[in-house]
Write an enzyme that holds these catalytic residues in place. Structure first.
Site, PDB file in Angstrom:
ATOM      1  N   TYR A 102      -5.188  20.871   7.103  1.00  0.00           N
ATOM      2  CA  TYR A 102      -5.956  20.911   5.839  1.00  0.00           C
ATOM      3  C   TYR A 102      -7.298  20.217   6.053  1.00  0.00           C
ATOM      4  O   TYR A 102      -8.358  20.781   5.778  1.00  0.00           O
ATOM      5  CB  TYR A 102      -5.175  20.225   4.717  1.00  0.00           C
TER       6      TYR A 102
ATOM      7  N   LYS B 135     -11.500  21.519   6.214  1.00  0.00           N
ATOM      8  CA  LYS B 135     -12.646  20.925   5.500  1.00  0.00           C
ATOM      9  C   LYS B 135     -13.782  20.642   6.483  1.00  0.00           C
ATOM     10  O   LYS B 135     -14.946  20.920   6.225  1.00  0.00           O
ATOM     11  CB  LYS B 135     -12.233  19.639   4.778  1.00  0.00           C
TER      12      LYS B 135
ATOM     13  N   SER C 101     -14.086  16.657   1.679  1.00  0.00           N
ATOM     14  CA  SER C 101     -13.154  15.541   1.461  1.00  0.00           C
ATOM     15  C   SER C 101     -13.438  14.397   2.421  1.00  0.00           C
ATOM     16  O   SER C 101     -13.898  14.620   3.542  1.00  0.00           O
ATOM     17  CB  SER C 101     -11.717  16.046   1.700  1.00  0.00           C
TER      18      SER C 101
HETATM   19  C1  WQD Z   1      -2.660   8.126  -1.383  1.00  0.00           C
HETATM   20  C2  WQD Z   1      -1.880   6.904  -0.919  1.00  0.00           C
HETATM   21  C3  WQD Z   1      -0.046   7.444   0.541  1.00  0.00           C
HETATM   22  C4  WQD Z   1       2.359   9.599  -2.401  1.00  0.00           C
HETATM   23  C5  WQD Z   1      -5.103  13.427   0.406  1.00  0.00           C
HETATM   24  C6  WQD Z   1      -6.083  14.278   1.145  1.00  0.00           C
HETATM   25  C7  WQD Z   1      -7.433  14.204   0.479  1.00  0.00           C
HETATM   26  C8  WQD Z   1      -7.345  14.585  -0.977  1.00  0.00           C
HETATM   27  C9  WQD Z   1      -6.249  13.760  -1.676  1.00  0.00           C
HETATM   28  C10 WQD Z   1      -6.206  16.711  -1.336  1.00  0.00           C
HETATM   29  C11 WQD Z   1      -1.491   6.980   0.557  1.00  0.00           C
HETATM   30  C12 WQD Z   1       0.449   6.831  -0.761  1.00  0.00           C
HETATM   31  C13 WQD Z   1       1.339   8.900  -1.787  1.00  0.00           C
HETATM   32  C14 WQD Z   1       3.635   8.976  -2.587  1.00  0.00           C
HETATM   33  C15 WQD Z   1       2.775   6.977  -1.560  1.00  0.00           C
HETATM   34  N1  WQD Z   1      -7.291  15.997  -1.099  1.00  0.00           N
HETATM   35  N2  WQD Z   1       1.545   7.605  -1.389  1.00  0.00           N
HETATM   36  N3  WQD Z   1       3.783   7.681  -2.163  1.00  0.00           N
HETATM   37  O1  WQD Z   1      -3.336  11.171   1.474  1.00  0.00           O
HETATM   38  O2  WQD Z   1      -5.174   9.614   0.578  1.00  0.00           O
HETATM   39  O3  WQD Z   1      -5.512  12.088   0.471  1.00  0.00           O
HETATM   40  O4  WQD Z   1      -5.019  13.853  -0.938  1.00  0.00           O
HETATM   41  O5  WQD Z   1      -5.557  16.698  -2.354  1.00  0.00           O
HETATM   42  O6  WQD Z   1      -8.297  15.101   1.164  1.00  0.00           O
HETATM   43  O7  WQD Z   1      -6.242  13.764   2.454  1.00  0.00           O
HETATM   44  O8  WQD Z   1      -3.819  11.012  -1.012  1.00  0.00           O
HETATM   45  O9  WQD Z   1      -2.421  10.674  -3.016  1.00  0.00           O
HETATM   46  O10 WQD Z   1      -1.360  11.695  -0.940  1.00  0.00           O
HETATM   47  O11 WQD Z   1      -1.943   9.282  -0.945  1.00  0.00           O
HETATM   48  O12 WQD Z   1       2.940   5.806  -1.177  1.00  0.00           O
HETATM   49  O13 WQD Z   1       4.610   9.569  -3.125  1.00  0.00           O
HETATM   50  O14 WQD Z   1      -0.655   6.860  -1.641  1.00  0.00           O
HETATM   51  O15 WQD Z   1       0.694   6.959   1.645  1.00  0.00           O
HETATM   52  O16 WQD Z   1      -1.546   5.665   1.083  1.00  0.00           O
HETATM   53  P1  WQD Z   1      -4.410  10.891   0.484  1.00  0.00           P
HETATM   54  P2  WQD Z   1      -2.332  10.721  -1.520  1.00  0.00           P
END
Ligand code: WQD
Length: 338
Positions: free
Chosen positions: A149, A153, A124
């Site tokens: 998590y 990785k 990731s």
């Molecule tokens: C994306 C953006 C949040 C939810 C993680 C892991 C990565 C991969 C994907 C695991 C961020 C914003 C999110 C919400 C929001 N693997 N957000 N409201 O954190 O970039 O990556 O997940 O699944 O390894 O690190 O992904 O989709 O959680 O967030 O505003 O209800 O959306 O703050 O900026 P992330 P995400």
């Protein structure tokens, strides 16, 4: 060629199993079903026209895993099996280290004792932490991830590098950016188990009325619209990259190979841009409220994916809007399925 796909009934795993079957690989899935449901196996068969072999057990059960290797001549592995909820990993780090690393090591032990090569690891972009410069390429220095998590990785990558070097093996570390979307048939997608952590499934459930409002975690980031930027890659494009990475390993003549690829579109999109694109693509409204930043989130991450294009002949083809259309179709399938 027979490929073991651990976590093959999961979100990215199931889409990759379809691509493997459609490229005439035999597929054996081992999945503990902790983040999937049996109908996904039936739908893989519907989409691919072939049914993979499936074993429902936890990879920490070494004796059961060994029986699979006794029964089948395995030529390679794509290892998806892992817990992946960033927030949960902070509350239960030991569960994450035990599950994600013990499962990985058990498969590697079988590869070592039976002299099997060609191992692909689901990594990731989280291994980069908040990179200093954009876009992120494979030479960008790694930073210690905030979440347990993310640390599993990074540790998994180190285990794979030592495994390849010490035992002369061919491995490929695939660093996903943000996978989104569902299969064009609307028969495969991200299963909504519990409250979604990730943005796009939460957007989809809000649009369908399951969630009242999307919380936008922070609009005070140093970005154009104040919300955080990510590289959202369509899950089928990502699945195709796995087949390309596997084919490269299978064709490698050198004994020891350590491939590392960033798998992203090369384009960054903010949270509000994703919400807006979803509304336009599907002609639906997504009510949201601006909230405080989520602990551990980084401001921006998007890929330089030139290396995968050059060495694998792979490039992400699907637009954000198209990917968001597929996720809405999948949501409607789930609602109709009941
Ligand atoms: C994306 C953006 C949040 C939810 C993680 C892991 C990565 C991969 C994907 C695991 C961020 C914003 C999110 C919400 C929001 N693997 N957000 N409201 O954190 O970039 O990556 O997940 O699944 O390894 O690190 O992904 O989709 O959680 O967030 O505003 O209800 O959306 O703050 O900026 P992330 P995400």
């Amino acid at each position: 060629m027979t490929i073991l796909v651990t976590g093959g009934l999961g979100y990215i795993g199931s889409h990759t199993v379809v691509e493997l079957l459609q490229n005439n690989f035999q597929v054996i899935i081992v999945d503990d079903m902790s983040n999937s449901e049996k109908f996904i196996l039936d739908n893989i068969e519907k989409v691919a026209g072939k049914r993979p072999v499936f074993f429902p057990f936890d990879l920490k059960r070494k004796e059961l895993l060994s029986q699979v290797f006794d029964a089948y001549e395995i030529d390679g592995c794509i290892n998806f099996a892992a817990y992946k909820a960033v927030g949960e990993s902070q509350e239960k780090p030991l569960d994450y280290y035990e599950n994600n690393l013990f499962s990985l090591i058990n498969v590697l032990q079988e590869f070592k004792t039976r002299n099997i090569s060609n191992f692909i690891f689901s990594s990731s972009c989280t291994v980069y932490g908040q990179a200093d410069e954009m876009p992120i390429d494979e030479n960008t220095p790694l930073k210690l991830p905030e979440s347990s998590y993310g640390k599993t990785k990074q540790m998994g990558e180190e285990i794979l590098k030592d495994f390849a070097t010490a035992y002369k093996k061919k491995v490929s570390l695939l660093r996903y950016f943000n996978p989104i979307g569902s299969h064009p048939t609307a028969l495969l997608g991200e299963l909504p188990i519990g409250v979604p952590n990730n943005l796009v499934p939460y957007v989809t459930q809000t649009a369908s009325g399951i969630r009242e409002k999307l919380s936008v975690w922070g609009n005070d980031y140093p970005t154009a619209d104040g919300t955080a930027i990510r590289d959202y890659i369509y899950v089928v494009d990502l699945a195709k990259a796995h087949v390309k990475a596997l084919q490269k390993l299978l064709n490698e003549t050198s004994e020891t190979v350590i491939d590392i690829y960033n798998l992203g579109t090369g384009k960054g999109s903010s949270v509000l841009e994703v919400v807006n694109a979803f509304e336009i693509a599907n002609d639906v409204k997504v009510p949201y409220q601006i909230c405080e930043r989520r602990a551990g989130d980084i401001t921006v991450a998007y890929a330089n994916a030139d290396k995968a294009e050059k060495e694998l002949g792979w490039k992400a083809e699907t637009s954000l809007e198209e990917a968001l259309r597929t996720t809405w179709e999948w949501q409607k399938y789930l609602v109709n399925r009941g």
